[in-house]
Design a protein around this motif. Structure first.
Motif, mmCIF file in Angstrom:
data_model
loop_
_atom_site.group_PDB
_atom_site.id
_atom_site.type_symbol
_atom_site.label_atom_id
_atom_site.label_comp_id
_atom_site.label_asym_id
_atom_site.label_seq_id
_atom_site.Cartn_x
_atom_site.Cartn_y
_atom_site.Cartn_z
ATOM 1 N N SER A 14 0.819 -1.218 0.000
ATOM 2 C CA SER A 14 0.000 0.000 0.000
ATOM 3 C C SER A 14 0.854 1.269 0.000
ATOM 4 C CB SER A 14 -0.920 0.019 1.225
ATOM 5 O OG SER A 14 -0.157 0.081 2.425
ATOM 6 N N LYS A 15 2.166 1.152 0.208
ATOM 7 C CA LYS A 15 3.055 2.325 0.311
ATOM 8 C C LYS A 15 3.549 2.827 -1.048
ATOM 9 C CE LYS A 15 2.968 1.875 4.828
ATOM 10 N NZ LYS A 15 2.254 2.834 5.695
ATOM 11 N N GLU A 16 3.386 2.038 -2.073
ATOM 12 C CA GLU A 16 3.682 2.393 -3.474
ATOM 13 C C GLU A 16 5.166 2.425 -3.827
ATOM 14 O OE1 GLU A 16 1.488 6.038 -3.940
ATOM 15 O OE2 GLU A 16 -0.304 4.954 -4.592
ATOM 16 N N SER A 17 5.997 3.137 -3.068
ATOM 17 C CA SER A 17 7.445 3.096 -3.322
ATOM 18 C C SER A 17 8.147 2.769 -2.010
ATOM 19 C CB SER A 17 7.957 4.426 -3.889
ATOM 20 O OG SER A 17 7.750 5.491 -2.998
ATOM 21 N N VAL A 18 8.847 1.637 -1.995
ATOM 22 C CA VAL A 18 9.380 1.093 -0.744
ATOM 23 C C VAL A 18 10.830 0.657 -0.926
ATOM 24 C CG1 VAL A 18 9.098 -0.688 1.028
ATOM 25 C CG2 VAL A 18 7.076 0.256 -0.113
ATOM 26 N N LEU A 19 11.653 0.992 0.059
ATOM 27 C CA LEU A 19 13.032 0.505 0.109
ATOM 28 C C LEU A 19 13.112 -0.578 1.172
ATOM 29 C CD1 LEU A 19 16.070 0.662 -0.581
ATOM 30 C CD2 LEU A 19 16.273 2.441 1.161
ATOM 31 N N GLU A 111 5.568 -0.580 -21.192
ATOM 32 C CA GLU A 111 5.052 -1.610 -22.087
ATOM 33 C C GLU A 111 4.541 -2.821 -21.306
ATOM 34 O OE1 GLU A 111 8.279 -2.412 -24.714
ATOM 35 O OE2 GLU A 111 7.922 -0.634 -25.965
ATOM 36 N N LEU A 112 5.276 -3.211 -20.277
ATOM 37 C CA LEU A 112 4.883 -4.388 -19.505
ATOM 38 C C LEU A 112 3.628 -4.123 -18.666
ATOM 39 C CD1 LEU A 112 8.387 -5.727 -18.393
ATOM 40 C CD2 LEU A 112 6.793 -6.782 -20.016
ATOM 41 N N ILE A 113 3.526 -2.921 -18.093
ATOM 42 C CA ILE A 113 2.329 -2.594 -17.322
ATOM 43 C C ILE A 113 1.115 -2.501 -18.241
ATOM 44 C CG2 ILE A 113 1.194 -0.815 -15.934
ATOM 45 C CD1 ILE A 113 3.826 -0.238 -14.592
ATOM 46 N N GLU A 114 1.324 -1.938 -19.435
ATOM 47 C CA GLU A 114 0.226 -1.857 -20.403
ATOM 48 C C GLU A 114 -0.229 -3.256 -20.823
ATOM 49 O OE1 GLU A 114 -0.773 0.136 -24.790
ATOM 50 O OE2 GLU A 114 1.147 0.511 -23.792
ATOM 51 N N LYS A 116 0.392 -6.230 -19.002
ATOM 52 C CA LYS A 116 0.015 -7.098 -17.893
ATOM 53 C C LYS A 116 -0.964 -6.469 -16.905
ATOM 54 C CE LYS A 116 2.702 -10.622 -18.917
ATOM 55 N NZ LYS A 116 2.182 -11.990 -19.149
ATOM 56 N N GLY A 117 -1.012 -5.133 -16.884
ATOM 57 C CA GLY A 117 -1.852 -4.459 -15.896
ATOM 58 C C GLY A 117 -1.069 -4.128 -14.643
ATOM 59 N N ARG A 118 -1.768 -3.818 -13.580
ATOM 60 C CA ARG A 118 -1.144 -3.406 -12.324
ATOM 61 C C ARG A 118 -0.075 -4.418 -11.892
ATOM 62 N NH1 ARG A 118 -3.813 -2.780 -6.373
ATOM 63 N NH2 ARG A 118 -2.352 -1.228 -5.560
ATOM 64 N N SER A 119 1.102 -3.892 -11.535
ATOM 65 C CA SER A 119 2.245 -4.768 -11.273
ATOM 66 C C SER A 119 3.056 -4.309 -10.066
ATOM 67 C CB SER A 119 3.170 -4.805 -12.505
ATOM 68 O OG SER A 119 2.470 -5.173 -13.672
ATOM 69 N N VAL A 120 3.905 -5.222 -9.590
ATOM 70 C CA VAL A 120 4.928 -4.889 -8.600
ATOM 71 C C VAL A 120 6.265 -4.899 -9.316
ATOM 72 C CG1 VAL A 120 6.079 -5.556 -6.464
ATOM 73 C CG2 VAL A 120 3.621 -5.882 -6.692
ATOM 74 N N ILE A 121 6.947 -3.759 -9.301
ATOM 75 C CA ILE A 121 8.262 -3.654 -9.948
ATOM 76 C C ILE A 121 9.332 -3.844 -8.884
ATOM 77 C CG2 ILE A 121 9.862 -2.127 -11.165
ATOM 78 C CD1 ILE A 121 6.090 -1.683 -11.487
ATOM 79 N N ILE A 122 10.290 -4.710 -9.156
ATOM 80 C CA ILE A 122 11.389 -4.996 -8.223
ATOM 81 C C ILE A 122 12.693 -4.509 -8.813
ATOM 82 C CG2 ILE A 122 12.531 -6.765 -6.832
ATOM 83 C CD1 ILE A 122 9.498 -6.611 -6.401
ATOM 84 N N VAL A 123 13.353 -3.555 -8.160
ATOM 85 C CA VAL A 123 14.726 -3.182 -8.527
ATOM 86 C C VAL A 123 15.619 -3.965 -7.574
ATOM 87 C CG1 VAL A 123 16.411 -1.328 -8.709
ATOM 88 C CG2 VAL A 123 14.023 -0.902 -9.324
ATOM 89 N N ASP A 124 16.263 -5.021 -8.095
ATOM 90 C CA ASP A 124 16.816 -6.034 -7.191
ATOM 91 C C ASP A 124 18.153 -5.688 -6.544
ATOM 92 O OD1 ASP A 124 18.626 -6.383 -9.254
ATOM 93 O OD2 ASP A 124 18.157 -8.510 -9.585
ATOM 94 N N ILE A 149 5.368 5.009 -11.501
ATOM 95 C CA ILE A 149 4.753 3.785 -10.983
ATOM 96 C C ILE A 149 3.456 4.107 -10.257
ATOM 97 C CG2 ILE A 149 5.054 1.816 -9.446
ATOM 98 C CD1 ILE A 149 6.809 1.890 -12.043
ATOM 99 N N THR A 150 3.471 5.186 -9.483
ATOM 100 C CA THR A 150 2.264 5.588 -8.753
ATOM 101 C C THR A 150 1.136 5.934 -9.712
ATOM 102 O OG1 THR A 150 3.595 6.453 -6.911
ATOM 103 C CG2 THR A 150 1.321 7.221 -7.081
ATOM 104 N N GLN A 151 1.452 6.656 -10.768
ATOM 105 C CA GLN A 151 0.443 7.033 -11.757
ATOM 106 C C GLN A 151 -0.150 5.813 -12.448
ATOM 107 O OE1 GLN A 151 2.498 9.764 -14.326
ATOM 108 N NE2 GLN A 151 2.663 11.361 -12.748
ATOM 109 N N CYS A 152 0.623 4.744 -12.533
ATOM 110 C CA CYS A 152 0.144 3.501 -13.145
ATOM 111 C C CYS A 152 -0.565 2.599 -12.140
ATOM 112 C CB CYS A 152 1.313 2.737 -13.773
ATOM 113 S SG CYS A 152 2.093 3.569 -15.162
#
Length: 239
Positions: A14-19, A111-114, A116-124, A149-152
């Motif tokens: 629910s926090k949208e951008s998390v470290l 492109e991937l969000i378009e 697949k739809g709503r997603s979780v992006i991981i910067v590993d 990411i928030t806008q999407c």
């Protein structure tokens, strides 16, 4: 993971951008992968977009499977294969020419969000991402990425090893996040960087940099006061 840690991980979507920060140890990588898995489990978001700064996608996939962290739908954006001189190994993966090819990164995520739809992006590996570029550009990129990411209506999780960079860099990076989950000294170090954390902050939090945004604000105010006092004294002396 302990039950309290599990609850925190389930809430971070629910926090949208998390470290997510974990101290360096032989199990650091597994801890970070587990944190990702636990945070997504039992949520309505099933699509995972994994941005590879740590290792190429085929290795990441094998390691996730070896730890039994199986994601129903996972796509990869590879930022390092070309710079490592390796040949692309997975046809479905989106490959960027360099770790600093942010145009490719943003376009691939779009492109991937378009698709697949709503997603979780991981910067590993945020530490590795930062090692390839200047701090100013990294901060600008993180802010732009978080806004996108928030806008999407999606979520982005950054993984890092605690203490891999200086305190000033750490403060600047964490100020771009909505939330920091720091396992360095246990889950009690988790920090919400939103308005509530600023309202509830104490002087101890400011002095120990537990709330980076508030600490920076106080520092700016302090320097402004010094400047105004010096300016006033200069005017008085000149008279």
């Amino acid at each position: 993971m302990k039950s309290k840690e599990n609850k925190l991980l389930k809430d971070i979507i629910s926090k949208e951008s998390v470290l997510i920060s974990v101290p360096s140890s032989p199990s650091t990588e597994e801890q970070l992968y587990r944190a990702v898995y636990e945070s997504i489990a039992d949520t309505e978001i099933k699509n995972v977009i994994w941005v590879c700064y740590q290792q190429p996608p085929d290795i990441v996939k094998k390691k996730l499977i070896s730890h039994s962290f199986i994601f129903a739908q996972i796509e990869f954006i590879d930022m390092i294969t070309h710079i490592m001189g390796l040949a692309p190994g997975m046809a479905e993966t989106k490959y960027c020419t360099s770790p600093t090819d942010y145009n490719c990164l943003f376009k691939s995520i779009d492109e991937l969000i378009e698709k697949k739809g709503r997603s979780v992006i991981i910067v590993d590996n945020l530490n590795a991402m930062m090692s390839y570029d200047m701090l100013e550009r990294i901060i600008k990129t993180l802010r732009s990425l978080n806004n996108k990411i928030t806008q999407c209506k999606s979520v982005i999780l950054y993984l890092e090893t605690t203490g891999a960079c200086g305190i000033q860099t750490q403060v600047a990076v964490r100020a771009t996040m909505n939330y920091v989950l720091d396992f360095n000294d246990g889950v009690n170090n988790s920090k919400d960087l939103g308005w509530e954390s600023i309202k509830n902050g104490t002087w101890k939090d400011v002095l120990t940099l537990n709330i980076p945004i508030l600490s920076i604000m106080v520092l700016v105010m302090f320097l402004t006061v010094i400047f105004l006092v010096a300016l006033l004294l200069s005017i008085l002396i000149s008279r």
